[in-house]
Design a protein around this motif. Sequence first.
Motif: not given
Length: 306
Positions: A123-137, A243-248
């Motif tokens: 669960i710990s390793y999988f959590m980043p995949a379901i974390t809101a990308l804006v908050a993580a960024s 299709q990379l968009f969100d991170e940059p």
Amino acid sequence: MDQTEKVVRTTTDFRVKNRKNLLTPKNAPYFFMGPAFLLILIFTVYPVISSFILSFQEVRGIEKSFVGFSNYSRLFHDPVFYKSLLNTFQILIVQVPIMLTLSLLIAAGLHSSMLKGKAFFRISYFMPAITALVAASIVFMILLDEHFGIVNYFLSFVGVDSIPWLTTPFWAKVSVIIVMTWRWTGYNMVIFLAGLQNIPSELYEAASIDGAGKVKQFFLITIPQLKPVFIFTVVMSTIGTLQLFDEPFILTNGGPNSATMTITLYLYETGFKFFEFGYASAIAYVLVLITAIISWIQMKLVGDEE
């Protein structure tokens, strides 16, 4: 019974009879599939066809004019397009192998029978995949800040000078790669873990009897048995990176000096910043073609010979 009641009853009986005829077991699937199929036509098929037609047009306000292949020929003389294409492939070539290697190693570790608390670690390793990308960024922007970031603060303890993570071309790319790896490693780890659980234990037992160690078993049994999983993860990760968009967009907004400008980010700016929707549609379809070609090549290189 008067004439009016007879007419009403006759009409009602006719409707019920016809409704029963329509809702036969043979026709019932079409009634259930109809609404979903209609939604796909409206929100998927129509936009795809409309954007393809738009790629041959020039939009000025509410007026559209046919310009043939002008939008496509413009791509061959657009330095920003080539720059965004190069940036995307640089990130792809570096990030995908690192991410999949880490995913495989973590999955192998979590698959070990000696590990306790597997559910917690999975669960710990999988959590980043379901974390809101804006908050993580935003969190990573704070962590990687050149002057006040926690990362540079800890690096100073080992004598490393402050690193301009988000303000220089090289380190901006590195920052995007770090965030992408953090986010998607756990996702691919779950896929590899599912593949590992489907490998027959008899293979490892036979290898142990023959004197093969854990490392030899990993390279001679685990990796060959995971070939379908490798194909899937490589192709899907490649498509996702193209299709990379969100991170940059959130971390660097394509900068500095367009160092993290990706194809999809350039497409977005062309369409919704400069309102060149025809040219943006042409970029989108060129991206689709590039993605299809690369996916086909990967399938041929790592896929089954059949």
